[in-house]
Design an enzyme around this catalytic site. Structure first.
Site, PDB file in Angstrom:
ATOM      1  N   CYS A 181       0.253   4.084   2.465  1.00  0.00           N
ATOM      2  CA  CYS A 181       0.194   3.682   4.163  1.00  0.00           C
ATOM      3  C   CYS A 181       1.705   3.759   4.216  1.00  0.00           C
ATOM      4  CB  CYS A 181       0.667   1.876   3.956  1.00  0.00           C
ATOM      5  SG  CYS A 181      -1.323   1.309   3.704  1.00  0.00           S
ATOM      6  N   CYS A 188       0.796  -1.029  -0.334  1.00  0.00           N
ATOM      7  CA  CYS A 188      -0.272   0.092  -0.054  1.00  0.00           C
ATOM      8  C   CYS A 188       0.749   2.033   0.092  1.00  0.00           C
ATOM      9  CB  CYS A 188      -0.837   0.027   1.037  1.00  0.00           C
ATOM     10  SG  CYS A 188      -2.158   1.613   1.566  1.00  0.00           S
TER      11      CYS A 188
END
Length: 311
Positions: free
Chosen positions: A51, A48
Site C-alpha cells: 500500500c 500494508c
C-alpha cells in the site's frame, strides 16, 4: 449516464482531488461524486507494505489527470464496518491494496496488489475512457439518436440503428446494451438475451451490459407476476408473510412501480435480512442495476439499505 473530463484546464486543488474517506463520507465522496467524474477508491491499511508503494503512484497519476478522476483513500482498519458492508455487496476486499474505479455510482474496474506506474496510468486511462463513452465522432451521435428513438417508443428504428453502430464498432458496449433494451421493449426477451450472449468477451462485463442483464431478469419475473391488489391485500392481512411481500414487490415492479417495490423489499429486509438466502437484498440489487445509477429510486434505496445494514 456531463462535464467529465475537465482536462486541459489548470489542476484542481489537491484537497479536491485526493481525500481520506470514512463510512460517514463514503456516499458523498464516492457514490455521489462518481456521478460527475470517476472516483478511484484505494482500500489500504498502515501495516500494508505494498500500500505504501502504491499510494504515491495513485496520487501522482490522479494529480496528473487534472480533475478527470479523483482519489478516495479508505483505511480499512479504521472503517471495518464500511469495508465489511462493501465486501458483502460483492467487492473483493479480502486482500489489500484493492483499488476500485467507481463511475455513476457503481464499481466499473479494479485491480489488487502493487502495480507499476504504467499499469496505474492505464487503469486511470480506462476510467476516463469509460466516462467519455466508447464511441467517437458520428457513432456517438448515432448512439444518442438511437436512445432518443427508444425513449420515444420507436423500438424497431432504435434496434436498426444500434445494430448499424455495432456493424461499425463491434466493441461498443453501449450499442449492444441499446439493442438488447430495444428487444426488451419489443417484448422479445429471448432475442435480448441472445444479443448479450453475442457480445465480445472483452466487453461482456461492461456496466451497460450488466444493467441489461438485470432488466432481462426483471422482465422474466414480470411474466409470472401476480395481481398487485390481491397481493397487497394479503400482505395487509398477514404482514409477517414474507413470501407474499416478496411476490408483491415483484408485481409492483412489473406494474412499473419501482419505488413501491423497493420499499416492500426494504421492509422485508428489515424484518429478516437472511430470509430465503438474502433474497430481498439480491432483488434490490437487481432493481438498482437495472435502473440508471443516478435514478432517485436507486440513490434513496441504496441509502436506506445501507442504513439497515449498518444498524
Amino acid at each position: 449516464m456531463m462535464d467529465i473530463l475537465g482536462g486541459g484546464e489548470s489542476a484542481a486543488p489537491a484537497g479536491d482531488l485526493i481525500k481520506d474517506v470514512t463510512e460517514a463520507t463514503f456516499m458523498q465522496d464516492v457514490v455521489d461524486a462518481s456521478m460527475k467524474a470517476p472516483v478511484i477508491v484505494d482500500f489500504w491499511a498502515p501495516w500494508c507494505g505494498p500500500c505504501k508503494t502504491l499510494v504515491p503512484m495513485l496520487e501522482a497519476a490522479v494529480t496528473k489527470a487534472k480533475g478527470a478522476v479523483t482519489l478516495a483513500k479508505i483505511n480499512v482498519d479504521e472503517n471495518q464496518q464500511l469495508a465489511a458492508a462493501l465486501a458483502q455487496q460483492g467487492l473483493p476486499l479480502q486482500s489489500i491494496p484493492t483499488v476500485v474505479g467507481f463511475y455513476e455510482g457503481r464499481p466499473v474496474d479494479l485491480f489488487q496488489g502493487a502495480q507499476p506506474a504504467s499499469e496505474v496510468d492505464a487503469f486511470i486511462a480506462r476510467l476516463i475512457e469509460t466516462a467519455g463513452g466508447s464511441a467517437d465522432g458520428g457513432l456517438s451521435d448515432a448512439l444518442e439518436a438511437a436512445e432518443q428513438m427508444l425513449a420515444e417508443g420507436a423500438a424497431d428504428d432504435a434496434a436498426q440503428t444500434f445494430a448499424a453502430i455495432i456493424g461499425e464498432d463491434d466493441t461498443c458496449a453501449a450499442a449492444y446494451a441499446g439493442l438488447a433494451r430495444a428487444h426488451i421493449a419489443l417484448g422479445d426477451v429471448e432475442q435480448a438475451e441472445a444479443v448479450l450472449n453475442g457480445a465480445p468477451a472483452a466487453i461482456s462485463d461492461a456496466a451497460e451490459l450488466e444493467a441489461v442483464r438485470a432488466q432481462i431478469e426483471l422482465a422474466r419475473q414480470a411474466e409470472n407476476a401476480g395481481p398487485v391488489a390481491e397481493l397487497r391485500a394479503q400482505v395487509e392481512a398477514d404482514p409477517a408473510n414474507l413470501q407474499t411481500r416478496f411476490d408483491l414487490a415483484q408485481a409492483l415492479h412489473a406494474a412499473d412501480e419501482a419505488e413501491a417495490a423497493v420499499e416492500e423489499l426494504l421492509e422485508l429486509f428489515r424484518r429478516d435480512r437472511e430470509w430465503n438466502d438474502g433474497a430481498a437484498k439480491a432483488q434490490l440489487f437487481t432493481i438498482f442495476d437495472a435502473l440508471k445509477p443516478n435514478d432517485p429510486v436507486v440513490l434513496n434505496g441504496r441509502r436506506k439499505l445501507s442504513s439497515l445494514i449498518f444498524a
